[in-house]
Design an enzyme around this catalytic site. Sequence first.
Site, PDB file in Angstrom:
ATOM      1  N   ASP A   1     -93.598-107.287  78.019  1.00  0.00           N
ATOM      2  CA  ASP A   1     -93.247-108.718  79.617  1.00  0.00           C
ATOM      3  C   ASP A   1     -94.810-109.436  79.025  1.00  0.00           C
ATOM      4  O   ASP A   1     -95.861-109.478  79.520  1.00  0.00           O
ATOM      5  CB  ASP A   1     -93.538-107.656  80.394  1.00  0.00           C
TER       6      ASP A   1
ATOM      7  N   ASN B   1     -94.202-113.436  78.264  1.00  0.00           N
ATOM      8  CA  ASN B   1     -94.280-114.055  77.594  1.00  0.00           C
ATOM      9  C   ASN B   1     -94.511-115.701  78.689  1.00  0.00           C
ATOM     10  O   ASN B   1     -94.777-116.157  77.722  1.00  0.00           O
ATOM     11  CB  ASN B   1     -93.146-114.272  76.883  1.00  0.00           C
ATOM     12  N   GLY B   2     -93.493-115.676  79.387  1.00  0.00           N
ATOM     13  CA  GLY B   2     -93.137-116.945  79.713  1.00  0.00           C
ATOM     14  C   GLY B   2     -94.945-117.006  81.098  1.00  0.00           C
ATOM     15  O   GLY B   2     -95.058-118.604  80.797  1.00  0.00           O
ATOM     16  N   ARG B   3     -95.163-115.974  81.447  1.00  0.00           N
ATOM     17  CA  ARG B   3     -96.529-117.113  82.534  1.00  0.00           C
ATOM     18  C   ARG B   3     -97.571-116.580  81.046  1.00  0.00           C
ATOM     19  O   ARG B   3     -98.641-117.740  81.588  1.00  0.00           O
ATOM     20  CB  ARG B   3     -96.827-115.854  82.661  1.00  0.00           C
TER      21      ARG B   3
ATOM     22  N   HIS C   1     -92.993-116.418  73.638  1.00  0.00           N
ATOM     23  CA  HIS C   1     -91.492-115.838  73.222  1.00  0.00           C
ATOM     24  C   HIS C   1     -92.262-115.773  71.594  1.00  0.00           C
ATOM     25  O   HIS C   1     -92.107-114.827  70.582  1.00  0.00           O
ATOM     26  CB  HIS C   1     -90.017-116.102  73.578  1.00  0.00           C
TER      27      HIS C   1
ATOM     28  N   LEU D   1     -90.975 -94.776  60.481  1.00  0.00           N
ATOM     29  CA  LEU D   1     -90.892 -94.682  61.874  1.00  0.00           C
ATOM     30  C   LEU D   1     -89.809 -95.340  61.803  1.00  0.00           C
ATOM     31  O   LEU D   1     -89.320 -96.226  61.535  1.00  0.00           O
ATOM     32  CB  LEU D   1     -91.788 -95.474  61.434  1.00  0.00           C
TER      33      LEU D   1
ATOM     34  N   ARG E   1     -96.324-100.769  79.815  1.00  0.00           N
ATOM     35  CA  ARG E   1     -95.371-102.042  80.324  1.00  0.00           C
ATOM     36  C   ARG E   1     -96.872-103.398  80.615  1.00  0.00           C
ATOM     37  O   ARG E   1     -97.258-102.693  81.243  1.00  0.00           O
ATOM     38  CB  ARG E   1     -94.912-102.233  81.684  1.00  0.00           C
TER      39      ARG E   1
ATOM     40  N   ARG F   1     -92.867-102.125  87.397  1.00  0.00           N
ATOM     41  CA  ARG F   1     -90.948-101.613  87.545  1.00  0.00           C
ATOM     42  C   ARG F   1     -90.969-100.659  85.796  1.00  0.00           C
ATOM     43  O   ARG F   1     -91.336-101.441  84.937  1.00  0.00           O
ATOM     44  CB  ARG F   1     -90.551-103.024  87.583  1.00  0.00           C
TER      45      ARG F   1
HETATM   46  C1  IPE Z   1     -87.900-106.893  81.237  1.00  0.00           C
HETATM   47  O1  IPE Z   1     -88.827-107.475  81.860  1.00  0.00           O
HETATM   48  C2  IPE Z   1     -87.019-106.354  80.020  1.00  0.00           C
HETATM   49  C3  IPE Z   1     -88.080-107.245  78.915  1.00  0.00           C
HETATM   50  C4  IPE Z   1     -89.708-107.360  78.893  1.00  0.00           C
HETATM   51  C5  IPE Z   1     -86.970-107.399  78.220  1.00  0.00           C
HETATM   52  P1  IPE Z   1     -88.132-109.225  82.957  1.00  0.00           P
HETATM   53  O2  IPE Z   1     -88.870-109.705  83.077  1.00  0.00           O
HETATM   54  O3  IPE Z   1     -86.818-109.181  82.546  1.00  0.00           O
HETATM   55  O4  IPE Z   1     -88.145-108.351  84.102  1.00  0.00           O
HETATM   56  P2  IPE Z   1     -87.783-107.930  85.281  1.00  0.00           P
HETATM   57  O5  IPE Z   1     -86.429-108.837  85.831  1.00  0.00           O
HETATM   58  O6  IPE Z   1     -89.303-109.098  85.798  1.00  0.00           O
HETATM   59  O7  IPE Z   1     -87.644-106.822  86.107  1.00  0.00           O
HETATM   60  C1  IPE Z   2     -90.582-110.945  78.024  1.00  0.00           C
HETATM   61  O1  IPE Z   2     -91.422-112.199  79.188  1.00  0.00           O
HETATM   62  C2  IPE Z   2     -90.067-111.200  77.549  1.00  0.00           C
HETATM   63  C3  IPE Z   2     -88.315-111.442  77.886  1.00  0.00           C
HETATM   64  C4  IPE Z   2     -88.005-110.791  78.681  1.00  0.00           C
HETATM   65  C5  IPE Z   2     -87.512-111.434  76.970  1.00  0.00           C
HETATM   66  P1  IPE Z   2     -90.931-113.221  80.227  1.00  0.00           P
HETATM   67  O2  IPE Z   2     -90.313-113.812  79.807  1.00  0.00           O
HETATM   68  O3  IPE Z   2     -90.392-112.004  81.148  1.00  0.00           O
HETATM   69  O4  IPE Z   2     -92.214-113.614  80.826  1.00  0.00           O
HETATM   70  P2  IPE Z   2     -92.314-113.384  82.350  1.00  0.00           P
HETATM   71  O5  IPE Z   2     -92.359-111.801  82.826  1.00  0.00           O
HETATM   72  O6  IPE Z   2     -91.604-114.684  82.833  1.00  0.00           O
HETATM   73  O7  IPE Z   2     -93.760-114.099  82.168  1.00  0.00           O
HETATM   74 MG    MG Z   3     -90.368-110.480  82.520  1.00  0.00          MG
END
Ligand code: IPE
Ligand code: IPE
Ligand code: MG
Length: 244
Positions: free
Chosen positions: A22, A24-26, A39, A132, A189, A195
């Site tokens: 989790d 990648n976007g931030r 990503h 693995l 995580r 979560r």
């Molecule tokens: C959870 O990430 C699923 C993955 C990392 C693939 P999200 O960023 O979608 O999770 P929530 O929805 O915030 O819990």
């Molecule tokens: C996790 O990073 C990757 C996927 C869910 C595909 P996010 O895309 O959820 O990144 P944030 O949480 O917005 O930073």
């Molecule tokens: Mg996320």
Amino acid sequence: MLKNQINTKIYNIPRHIAIICDGNGRWARKKGLPRTLGHRAGTKPIEITIKECVELGVEVLTFYVFSSENWNRSNEEVAFLMKLFVEFFAKLRNEVGENIIVRHIGSEANLSKELLNEIKKTEKASENNSGLVLNIALNYGGRLEIVDAMQEIMHDINEGALNADKIDETLISNYMYTSGLPDVDLIIRTSGEKRISNFLLWQAAEAKLWFTNDLWPDFNHNHLIDAIKYYNKDATILYKKDSI
Ligand code: IPE
Ligand code: IPE
Ligand code: MG
């Protein structure tokens, strides 16, 4: 070498590590980049962590890369991710030399023919390996997995192939996507969110949870080692495995 940093004679290595990748976007936003580049950057630590887990002797490694809820994201982001997954599965085929077995876990519904084809090719190319097991949880939802398992169980009962008296925890485990694999020992995580997000609800019943505020593209061997040390933290640790 990772083995120089974690003495596998002292620390128990989890049999099954599952990672919620989790943040990648931030990560991208912090750098002023589009989310999509986050990503792409996130694929590198996946590749490195696979190699490190092979080196440490982890039996099963599961990455959560796209949840069944992630379809709610913008069309552009979803389309980019799906293209990235096609590339990623193709790339994994070249890792097959590492003796890993690649499996997709999750629903096939709504995945493109192109992606399903790439997934199948990679699964097939690696199915006779013996190292693995790498599960890629893509379009995965834990509750949906349980629903699927219940439906299959009901189907087998109706067909006369299964007796309802035979339903127990082991049988249900065998109807899960991870049939035949050990339960999750350690969930990691990144990004500070604490979560489960519908991940491996059945298999992680006894798992330890390790969190870091660092974002997935910055994940490296130090995180992996800290998580394994945390997994070893209480009771059963710090004895010399080979001395008992
Ligand atoms: C959870 O990430 C699923 C993955 C990392 C693939 P999200 O960023 O979608 O999770 P929530 O929805 O915030 O819990
Ligand atoms: C996790 O990073 C990757 C996927 C869910 C595909 P996010 O895309 O959820 O990144 P944030 O949480 O917005 O930073
Ligand atoms: Mg996320």
